[in-house]
Design a protein around this motif. Structure first.
Motif, PDB file in Angstrom:
ATOM      1  N   SER A 194       0.752  -1.253   0.001  1.00 51.41           N
ATOM      2  CA  SER A 194      -0.009  -0.105  -0.210  1.00 51.41           C
ATOM      3  C   SER A 194       0.867   1.239   0.064  1.00 51.41           C
ATOM      4  O   SER A 194       1.898   1.279   0.824  1.00 51.41           O
ATOM      5  N   TYR A 195       0.499   2.149  -0.808  1.00 48.58           N
ATOM      6  CA  TYR A 195       1.205   3.593  -1.203  1.00 48.58           C
ATOM      7  C   TYR A 195      -0.011   4.710  -0.886  1.00 48.58           C
ATOM      8  O   TYR A 195      -0.906   4.775  -1.159  1.00 48.58           O
ATOM      9  N   PRO A 196       0.922   6.086  -0.539  1.00 46.27           N
ATOM     10  CA  PRO A 196      -0.145   7.060  -0.263  1.00 46.27           C
ATOM     11  C   PRO A 196      -0.585   7.490  -1.483  1.00 46.27           C
ATOM     12  O   PRO A 196       0.260   7.363  -2.534  1.00 46.27           O
ATOM     13  N   VAL A 197      -1.646   8.146  -1.800  1.00 48.05           N
ATOM     14  CA  VAL A 197      -2.167   8.384  -3.009  1.00 48.05           C
ATOM     15  C   VAL A 197      -1.250   9.745  -3.538  1.00 48.05           C
ATOM     16  O   VAL A 197      -1.221   9.926  -4.737  1.00 48.05           O
ATOM     17  N   SER A 198      -0.230  10.472  -2.710  1.00 50.96           N
ATOM     18  CA  SER A 198       0.445  11.373  -3.006  1.00 50.96           C
ATOM     19  C   SER A 198       1.608  10.943  -3.742  1.00 50.96           C
ATOM     20  O   SER A 198       2.186  11.876  -4.714  1.00 50.96           O
ATOM     21  N   ARG A 199       1.922   9.776  -4.175  1.00 50.49           N
ATOM     22  CA  ARG A 199       2.846   9.123  -4.769  1.00 50.49           C
ATOM     23  C   ARG A 199       2.364   9.093  -6.468  1.00 50.49           C
ATOM     24  O   ARG A 199       3.063   8.670  -7.252  1.00 50.49           O
ATOM     25  N   PHE A 200       0.982   9.395  -6.598  1.00 52.51           N
ATOM     26  CA  PHE A 200       0.502   9.181  -7.709  1.00 52.51           C
ATOM     27  C   PHE A 200      -0.062  10.644  -8.240  1.00 52.51           C
ATOM     28  O   PHE A 200      -0.550  10.733  -9.347  1.00 52.51           O
ATOM     29  N   VAL A 201       0.187  11.873  -7.738  1.00 55.82           N
ATOM     30  CA  VAL A 201      -0.404  13.050  -8.036  1.00 55.82           C
ATOM     31  C   VAL A 201      -0.111  13.432  -9.601  1.00 55.82           C
ATOM     32  O   VAL A 201      -0.998  14.034 -10.173  1.00 55.82           O
ATOM     33  N   ASN A 202       0.931  13.251  -9.952  1.00 61.64           N
ATOM     34  CA  ASN A 202       1.675  13.453 -11.243  1.00 61.64           C
ATOM     35  C   ASN A 202       1.505  12.502 -12.271  1.00 61.64           C
ATOM     36  O   ASN A 202       1.786  12.691 -13.436  1.00 61.64           O
ATOM     37  N   ARG A 203       0.824  11.327 -11.954  1.00 57.47           N
ATOM     38  CA  ARG A 203       0.732  10.053 -12.833  1.00 57.47           C
ATOM     39  C   ARG A 203      -0.622  10.230 -13.700  1.00 57.47           C
ATOM     40  O   ARG A 203      -1.560  11.312 -13.370  1.00 57.47           O
ATOM     41  N   LYS A 204      -0.508   9.876 -15.000  1.00 55.89           N
ATOM     42  CA  LYS A 204      -1.502   9.951 -15.886  1.00 55.89           C
ATOM     43  C   LYS A 204      -2.393   8.737 -15.765  1.00 55.89           C
ATOM     44  O   LYS A 204      -1.849   7.619 -15.768  1.00 55.89           O
ATOM     45  N   TRP A 205      -3.834   8.469 -16.086  1.00 59.32           N
ATOM     46  CA  TRP A 205      -4.554   7.339 -15.768  1.00 59.32           C
ATOM     47  C   TRP A 205      -5.513   7.236 -17.034  1.00 59.32           C
ATOM     48  O   TRP A 205      -5.816   8.256 -17.732  1.00 59.32           O
ATOM     49  N   TYR A 221     -10.200  10.208  -3.235  1.00 61.84           N
ATOM     50  CA  TYR A 221      -9.049  10.007  -2.503  1.00 61.84           C
ATOM     51  C   TYR A 221      -8.122  11.154  -2.870  1.00 61.84           C
ATOM     52  O   TYR A 221      -7.202  11.368  -2.158  1.00 61.84           O
ATOM     53  N   PHE A 222      -8.197  11.537  -4.086  1.00 63.46           N
ATOM     54  CA  PHE A 222      -6.958  12.757  -4.390  1.00 63.46           C
ATOM     55  C   PHE A 222      -7.572  14.090  -3.668  1.00 63.46           C
ATOM     56  O   PHE A 222      -6.533  14.613  -3.291  1.00 63.46           O
ATOM     57  N   GLY A 223      -8.680  14.202  -3.295  1.00 60.19           N
ATOM     58  CA  GLY A 223      -9.055  15.509  -2.959  1.00 60.19           C
ATOM     59  C   GLY A 223      -9.325  16.742  -3.890  1.00 60.19           C
ATOM     60  O   GLY A 223      -9.012  16.280  -5.065  1.00 60.19           O
ATOM     61  N   LYS A 224      -9.743  17.632  -3.408  1.00 59.61           N
ATOM     62  CA  LYS A 224      -9.937  18.790  -4.042  1.00 59.61           C
ATOM     63  C   LYS A 224      -8.875  19.443  -4.680  1.00 59.61           C
ATOM     64  O   LYS A 224      -8.888  20.104  -5.813  1.00 59.61           O
ATOM     65  N   LYS A 225      -7.543  19.491  -4.129  1.00 61.13           N
ATOM     66  CA  LYS A 225      -6.478  20.144  -4.653  1.00 61.13           C
ATOM     67  C   LYS A 225      -5.893  19.461  -5.729  1.00 61.13           C
ATOM     68  O   LYS A 225      -5.272  20.104  -6.738  1.00 61.13           O
ATOM     69  N   ASN A 226      -5.710  18.079  -5.593  1.00 58.15           N
ATOM     70  CA  ASN A 226      -5.020  17.380  -6.508  1.00 58.15           C
ATOM     71  C   ASN A 226      -5.956  16.252  -7.615  1.00 58.15           C
ATOM     72  O   ASN A 226      -6.141  15.370  -6.932  1.00 58.15           O
TER      73      ASN A 226
END
Length: 324
Positions: A194-205, A221-226
């Motif tokens: 398991s990893y925090p969502v912050s590790r995926f902020v700049n990933r494309k999906w 899970y990402f929240g309003k800012k990210n």
């Protein structure tokens, strides 16, 4: 009380249509098992009620007047309605006959329900089913308007702004605890960790459309800012994974789908991991509380519970279905 209330009975309409079939009073009376005067009297009452002749006569041959033609159309519709209502009421009281409409969330792994349906149909062949797939909003709308008898969906569901309606208007049971699986190209991650969502902020999906269950969940899970960066949205899980395999985009699917299809996914290209922030969700069946008054629904839910008890290892069942 209008005179038509006592004249337009199912019996009189049936007599009228039988006379149209034969265009002969004697033959029609014989088929109906009544006397010719009795049939004539019923037709006269109908004509008196509507204020126009239904039949004319040329020589010895009867023919329908314009009023008779209009009355024929109305009589067929009225009798079909009456017969349909009677049939529905009779089916309402029986556990082994009737029709059940099931709505399934469009992104749900539903193989297990079809296996159950096959077993149920062998035992109760006179209960018919209609199965349709809908997005969350449409599925709730059809539950609310009684267009589906039972829904299979993920809960909790934020389509309902509050759970008041769910508590007071619906019964629901969860039968599998599901969760989100991230399929990532990042080689520094260990499978199953398991990893925090912050590790995926700049990933494309590559992800589901916004009206599917998992996409709003991931946004939460990402929240309003990210917000997650999603250049491509696909409504098919199989095609979604294929797109992720053939690009550098990550994706997210359910644990239940992953368990059923893990051997089809390119594990050298996509690594399955989890989010630390992920809270999980359940696959549940939902139905209006009044449905328990219908014997065939009671029977369906009873057999469904037996089936789930027999197949307690849900994940193993899903995998076995794919292998078989």
């Amino acid at each position: 009380m209008p005179k038509t209330d006592t004249i337009l009975s199912a019996k009189s309409l049936h007599y009228f249509l039988q006379l149209i079939d034969t265009m002969n009073y004697t033959q029609a009376a014989q088929i109906l098992g009544i006397t010719q005067p009795a049939l004539t009297q019923q037709v006269k009452k109908l004509e008196h009620a509507i204020g126009a002749p239904l039949f004319g006569q040329m020589g010895k041959k009867l023919y329908l007047t314009e009023a008779g033609k209009e009355m024929e159309t109305a009589a067929v519709e009225l009798l079909n309605t009456i017969n349909g209502v009677v049939s529905d009421i009779q089916e309402y009281t029986q556990a082994d006959k009737g029709h059940i409409s099931v709505g399934i969330l469009n992104s749900l792994q539903s193989n297990i329900f079809y296996q159950f349906l096959g077993e149920f149909n062998k035992k109760y062949p006179d209960v018919t089913f209609t199965i349709n797939y809908f997005d969350r909003k449409e599925l709730w709308r059809r539950l609310d308007t009684n267009q589906v008898d039972m829904a299979i969906m993920y809960l909790p569901d934020n389509t309902k702004k509050e759970d008041t309606n769910l508590r007071h208007q619906y019964n629901y049971e969860s039968f599998y605890d599901d969760k989100l699986v991230i399929l990532t190209h990042k080689t520094t991650f260990e499978a199953g960790e398991s990893y925090p969502v912050s590790r995926f902020v700049n990933r494309k999906w590559v992800a589901y459309p916004d009206n599917f269950y998992l996409t709003p969940l991931m946004h939460g899970y990402f929240g309003k800012k990210n917000k997650p960066i999603i250049p491509i949205k696909i409504g098919s899980t199989k095609e979604l994974i294929k797109m992720a395999e053939n690009s550098d985009y990550d994706t997210f699917i359910t644990q239940s789908y992953y368990d059923a299809h893990r051997y089809e996914i390119d594990s050298t290209n996509l690594t399955p991991i989890y989010l630390k922030e992920e809270h999980g969700f359940t696959i549940s069946y939902v139905y209006r509380k009044g449905k328990l008054e219908i014997p065939r629904m009671q029977n369906l839910l009873k057999e469904w519970e037996k089936f789930l008890d027999k197949h307690q290892n849900f994940s193993k069942l899903l995998v076995d279905q794919i292998k078989s």
